[in-house]
Design a protein around this motif. Structure first.
Motif, PDB file in Angstrom:
ATOM      1  N   ASN A  37      29.181 -57.183  42.966  1.00  8.47           N
ATOM      2  CA  ASN A  37      27.981 -56.396  43.758  1.00  8.47           C
ATOM      3  C   ASN A  37      27.147 -56.021  42.944  1.00  8.47           C
ATOM      4  OD1 ASN A  37      26.640 -55.053  45.486  1.00  8.47           O
ATOM      5  ND2 ASN A  37      26.735 -56.913  46.953  1.00  8.47           N
ATOM      6  N   LEU A  38      25.499 -55.990  42.518  1.00  4.77           N
ATOM      7  CA  LEU A  38      24.750 -54.664  41.754  1.00  4.77           C
ATOM      8  C   LEU A  38      23.548 -55.084  42.904  1.00  4.77           C
ATOM      9  CD1 LEU A  38      24.867 -53.023  39.908  1.00  4.77           C
ATOM     10  CD2 LEU A  38      24.798 -54.905  37.785  1.00  4.77           C
ATOM     11  N   ASN A  39      23.185 -54.048  43.173  1.00  2.00           N
ATOM     12  CA  ASN A  39      21.682 -54.056  43.491  1.00  2.00           C
ATOM     13  C   ASN A  39      21.004 -52.559  43.820  1.00  2.00           C
ATOM     14  OD1 ASN A  39      21.348 -57.038  44.898  1.00  2.00           O
ATOM     15  ND2 ASN A  39      23.329 -56.525  46.290  1.00  2.00           N
ATOM     16  N   LEU A  40      20.431 -52.985  42.402  1.00  2.00           N
ATOM     17  CA  LEU A  40      19.452 -51.504  42.012  1.00  2.00           C
ATOM     18  C   LEU A  40      18.118 -51.959  41.739  1.00  2.00           C
ATOM     19  CD1 LEU A  40      21.620 -50.908  39.241  1.00  2.00           C
ATOM     20  CD2 LEU A  40      22.182 -50.023  41.933  1.00  2.00           C
ATOM     21  N   ALA A  41      17.581 -50.495  41.822  1.00  2.00           N
ATOM     22  CA  ALA A  41      16.342 -51.052  41.970  1.00  2.00           C
ATOM     23  C   ALA A  41      15.249 -51.608  40.874  1.00  2.00           C
ATOM     24  CB  ALA A  41      15.446 -49.714  42.132  1.00  2.00           C
ATOM     25  N   GLN A  42      13.922 -52.542  41.030  1.00  2.00           N
ATOM     26  CA  GLN A  42      13.708 -53.432  40.100  1.00  2.00           C
ATOM     27  C   GLN A  42      13.146 -52.155  39.555  1.00  2.00           C
ATOM     28  OE1 GLN A  42      13.323 -56.758  40.379  1.00  2.00           O
ATOM     29  NE2 GLN A  42      15.128 -56.428  41.834  1.00  2.00           N
ATOM     30  N   PRO A  43      12.974 -52.792  38.153  1.00  2.00           N
ATOM     31  CA  PRO A  43      12.300 -52.395  37.338  1.00  2.00           C
ATOM     32  C   PRO A  43      10.910 -52.117  36.838  1.00  2.00           C
ATOM     33  CG  PRO A  43      12.948 -55.031  36.136  1.00  2.00           C
ATOM     34  CD  PRO A  43      12.912 -54.711  37.204  1.00  2.00           C
ATOM     35  N   ASP A  44      10.393 -51.946  36.069  1.00  2.00           N
ATOM     36  CA  ASP A  44       9.011 -51.287  36.546  1.00  2.00           C
ATOM     37  C   ASP A  44       8.288 -52.559  36.001  1.00  2.00           C
ATOM     38  OD1 ASP A  44       8.274 -51.649  33.498  1.00  2.00           O
ATOM     39  OD2 ASP A  44       7.832 -49.252  33.657  1.00  2.00           O
ATOM     40  N   VAL A  63      25.165 -51.934  24.799  1.00  2.00           N
ATOM     41  CA  VAL A  63      24.960 -52.346  25.739  1.00  2.00           C
ATOM     42  C   VAL A  63      23.978 -52.210  26.523  1.00  2.00           C
ATOM     43  CG1 VAL A  63      25.916 -53.083  28.572  1.00  2.00           C
ATOM     44  CG2 VAL A  63      27.624 -52.657  26.212  1.00  2.00           C
ATOM     45  N   PRO A  64      23.065 -52.851  26.947  1.00  2.00           N
ATOM     46  CA  PRO A  64      21.682 -53.445  27.555  1.00  2.00           C
ATOM     47  C   PRO A  64      22.093 -52.481  28.754  1.00  2.00           C
ATOM     48  CG  PRO A  64      22.011 -55.530  28.036  1.00  2.00           C
ATOM     49  CD  PRO A  64      22.997 -55.119  26.558  1.00  2.00           C
ATOM     50  N   ILE A  65      20.622 -51.661  29.137  1.00  2.00           N
ATOM     51  CA  ILE A  65      20.512 -50.827  29.893  1.00  2.00           C
ATOM     52  C   ILE A  65      19.933 -52.004  31.073  1.00  2.00           C
ATOM     53  CG2 ILE A  65      19.492 -49.071  31.526  1.00  2.00           C
ATOM     54  CD1 ILE A  65      18.544 -47.801  28.833  1.00  2.00           C
ATOM     55  N   ILE A  66      20.584 -51.730  31.877  1.00  2.00           N
ATOM     56  CA  ILE A  66      20.832 -53.228  33.647  1.00  2.00           C
ATOM     57  C   ILE A  66      20.097 -52.301  34.911  1.00  2.00           C
ATOM     58  CG2 ILE A  66      22.016 -54.986  34.713  1.00  2.00           C
ATOM     59  CD1 ILE A  66      24.405 -54.985  32.695  1.00  2.00           C
ATOM     60  N   CYS A  67      19.236 -53.011  35.744  1.00  2.00           N
ATOM     61  CA  CYS A  67      18.503 -52.552  36.651  1.00  2.00           C
ATOM     62  C   CYS A  67      18.366 -53.607  37.807  1.00  2.00           C
ATOM     63  CB  CYS A  67      17.789 -51.522  36.698  1.00  2.00           C
ATOM     64  SG  CYS A  67      16.484 -52.044  36.263  1.00  2.00           S
ATOM     65  N   GLY A  68      18.111 -53.954  38.712  1.00  2.00           N
ATOM     66  CA  GLY A  68      17.866 -54.669  39.622  1.00  2.00           C
ATOM     67  C   GLY A  68      18.988 -56.544  40.546  1.00  2.00           C
ATOM     68  N   GLU A  69      18.577 -57.340  40.748  1.00  2.00           N
ATOM     69  CA  GLU A  69      19.542 -58.297  40.940  1.00  2.00           C
ATOM     70  C   GLU A  69      20.330 -58.984  40.680  1.00  2.00           C
ATOM     71  OE1 GLU A  69      17.105 -60.400  44.100  1.00  2.00           O
ATOM     72  OE2 GLU A  69      16.409 -58.400  45.104  1.00  2.00           O
ATOM     73  N   ASN A  70      21.644 -58.339  40.372  1.00  2.00           N
ATOM     74  CA  ASN A  70      22.673 -58.652  39.324  1.00  2.00           C
ATOM     75  C   ASN A  70      23.991 -59.239  40.296  1.00  2.00           C
ATOM     76  OD1 ASN A  70      20.794 -58.624  36.676  1.00  2.00           O
ATOM     77  ND2 ASN A  70      20.664 -57.165  37.535  1.00  2.00           N
ATOM     78  N   SER A  71      24.651 -59.418  41.180  1.00  2.00           N
ATOM     79  CA  SER A  71      25.344 -59.835  41.462  1.00  2.00           C
ATOM     80  C   SER A  71      25.824 -61.032  41.242  1.00  2.00           C
ATOM     81  CB  SER A  71      25.038 -59.475  43.673  1.00  2.00           C
ATOM     82  OG  SER A  71      25.269 -58.278  43.683  1.00  2.00           O
ATOM     83  N   GLY A  72      27.065 -61.061  40.817  1.00  2.00           N
ATOM     84  CA  GLY A  72      27.605 -62.834  40.321  1.00  2.00           C
ATOM     85  C   GLY A  72      27.900 -62.670  39.108  1.00  2.00           C
ATOM     86  N   GLN A  73      26.380 -61.574  38.633  1.00  2.00           N
ATOM     87  CA  GLN A  73      27.097 -61.861  36.619  1.00  2.00           C
ATOM     88  C   GLN A  73      28.349 -60.833  35.791  1.00  2.00           C
ATOM     89  OE1 GLN A  73      24.893 -63.304  34.922  1.00  2.00           O
ATOM     90  NE2 GLN A  73      22.430 -62.668  35.273  1.00  2.00           N
ATOM     91  N   HIS A  74      28.559 -60.960  34.620  1.00  2.00           N
ATOM     92  CA  HIS A  74      29.178 -60.604  34.436  1.00  2.00           C
ATOM     93  C   HIS A  74      28.915 -60.076  32.758  1.00  2.00           C
ATOM     94  CE1 HIS A  74      30.547 -64.603  32.260  1.00  2.00           C
ATOM     95  NE2 HIS A  74      30.769 -64.088  31.596  1.00  2.00           N
ATOM     96  N   ILE A  75      29.437 -59.190  31.671  1.00  2.00           N
ATOM     97  CA  ILE A  75      29.277 -58.884  30.552  1.00  2.00           C
ATOM     98  C   ILE A  75      30.880 -58.168  29.980  1.00  2.00           C
ATOM     99  CG2 ILE A  75      27.202 -57.622  30.519  1.00  2.00           C
ATOM    100  CD1 ILE A  75      27.944 -54.946  31.109  1.00  2.00           C
TER     101      ILE A  75
END
Length: 311
Positions: A37-44, A63-75
Motif C-alpha cells: 500500500n502506498l498512497n501519497l499526495a499527487q505530484p504537481d 532510485v527515482p523520488i516517488i509519490c502519488g498512488e503506487n499500491s501494487g508496485q515494486h522496485i
C-alpha cells in the motif's frame, strides 16, 4: 520446541542444534520493496513530488523520488558495498490527504556459486533468480503480465500547469500524473523456450498517454487511444523498446514511443527490457496519465505444438 546453541552454551533438551555464532551468515546483494500500500499526495502539474515523497537512498544506483498512488508496485535496489539502504517518507502540510503506506522489504541472497558469487548453501540457489539484473528497477518473471508507470491512473490530475504549446500561446491546462525526471529499466525474465516479447496497451483508453496534449485528444471525436508518435519525435517523455517490429513482422524502424497510443510491437532483443524516460516538466503536455502496458512472452519459432498462449 526447536533449541539452538552455540559455543560456550549448554542444553538439557533431547534435540539441540549446535551452530556457529552468526549462522546462517547469509549475504544479501539487493532488496526488493513491495508497495503493498502506498498512497501519497499527487505530484504537481509538472510531475514533481513537491508535497509528499518516498525517497530511497544508499543503493548502488539512483532510485527515482516517488509519490502519488503506487499500491501494487515494486522496485529492486542493489546494495552499495556495506552502505545501508534508507527509506524516508516526507509529507507536506496537506493534512486533508489520506496518506497510507505498507512496504514489504525483502533482502535477497547473492547468486549461486555457478555465477561466481558468495552464497550461503545450495538450497539458497532456489531463490537466487529473485534478484533483478543490474539496471532493472522493476523485474517481472511471469510469461504474461501488466506493467504500470509510477502513479498511473485513469483519473485526471488535480494540478494545473502553464502550457506554451497550444493554440492559445499561454494558458493553464490539466497537469500530469507522470512523475518527472525518470530513467529506469523494466525487465522481464526470459523463460525457457521463449525468444521474444510482445508489448501492447491495456484496456483503458488512457493506458498509454505519456506525452503531448492528451486533454485535447481525449475530447476530440477520435478520442483515445490516438496520436501515436515514434522515433526522433519523442524527445521529452517516452518508452524505449529495442528493435521492435509490428505483429506482421515489419520493422518499426525506431525504438522510442510516446504520444497517446502505443502500437502493439514485438522485440526479440535480449534481455527483455523496456526503458522509461521522462523529463523535468510538462510545459508542452497536458493531462498525461502515464502507461499501463501488457506484455506476453512468445515461444521460439511461433506457437509450439501442444503449447497454449494465454490471452
Amino acid at each position: 520446541k526447536l533449541v539452538q546453541g552455540t559455543c560456550g552454551g549448554n542444553s538439557s533438551y533431547n534435540n539441540t542444534y549446535f551452530i556457529n555464532t552468526g549462522y546462517p551468515n547469509t549475504v544479501s546483494d539487493s532488496v526488493r520493496l513491495d508497495f503493498l500500500n502506498l498512497n501519497l499526495a499527487q505530484p504537481d502539474g509538472n510531475g514533481n513530488c513537491v508535497t509528499d515523497s518516498l525517497i530511497v537512498t544508499g543503493g548502488a544506483s539512483n532510485v527515482p523520488i516517488i509519490c502519488g498512488e503506487n499500491s501494487g508496485q515494486h522496485i529492486y535496489v542493489n546494495f552499495n558495498d556495506d552502505n545501508d539502504i534508507t527509506l524516508m517518507i516526507a509529507t507536506g502540510v496537506l493534512d486533508s490527504y489520506a496518506r497510507s503506506w505498507n512496504i514489504k522489504i525483502t533482502q535477497l541472497a547473492c547468486d549461486c556459486p555457478s555465477l561466481g558469487k558468495v552464497y550461503m548453501r545450495v538450497s539458497d540457489c532456489t531463490n537466487y533468480n529473485l534478484s533483478a539484473p543490474t539496471g532493472c528497477l522493476m523485474y517481472y518473471t511471469d510469461l504474461t503480465g501488466t506493467v504500470n508507470s509510477f502513479n498511473y491512473g485513469t483519473t485526471i490530475s488535480g494540478s494545473v500547469v502553464m502550457n506554451n504549446n497550444m493554440m492559445i500561446p499561454t494558458q493553464f491546462v490539466p497537469g500530469t500524473r507522470e512523475l518527472a525526471n525518470l530513467n529506469y529499466g523494466v525487465c522481464v525474465q526470459m523463460q525457457p523456450g521463449y525468444c521474444s516479447i510482445q508489448w501492447s496497451q491495456g484496456p483503458d483508453s488512457t493506458s498509454f498517454t505519456v506525452s503531448g496534449d492528451t486533454a485535447t485528444q481525449e475530447a476530440s471525436t477520435a478520442g483515445l487511444p490516438g496520436g501515436s508518435v515514434i522515433g526522433t519525435n519523442c524527445t521529452t517523455d517516452f518508452v524505449v523498446i529495442p528493435n521492435p517490429s509490428y505483429p506482421n513482422g515489419t520493422a518499426v524502424g525506431a525504438d522510442r514511443f510516446c504520444g497517446n497510443q502505443l502500437p502493439t510491437v514485438t522485440s526479440s532483443s535480449k534481455p527483455f527490457v523496456l526503458t522509461v524516460v521522462t523529463d523535468g516538466d510538462d510545459m508542452t503536455d497536458a493531462a498525461n496519465r502515464g502507461f499501463s502496458l501488457n506484455y506476453r512472452q512468445l515461444p521460439c519459432g511461433g506457437v509450439a505444438s501442444g503449447m497454449m498462449l494465454l490471452p
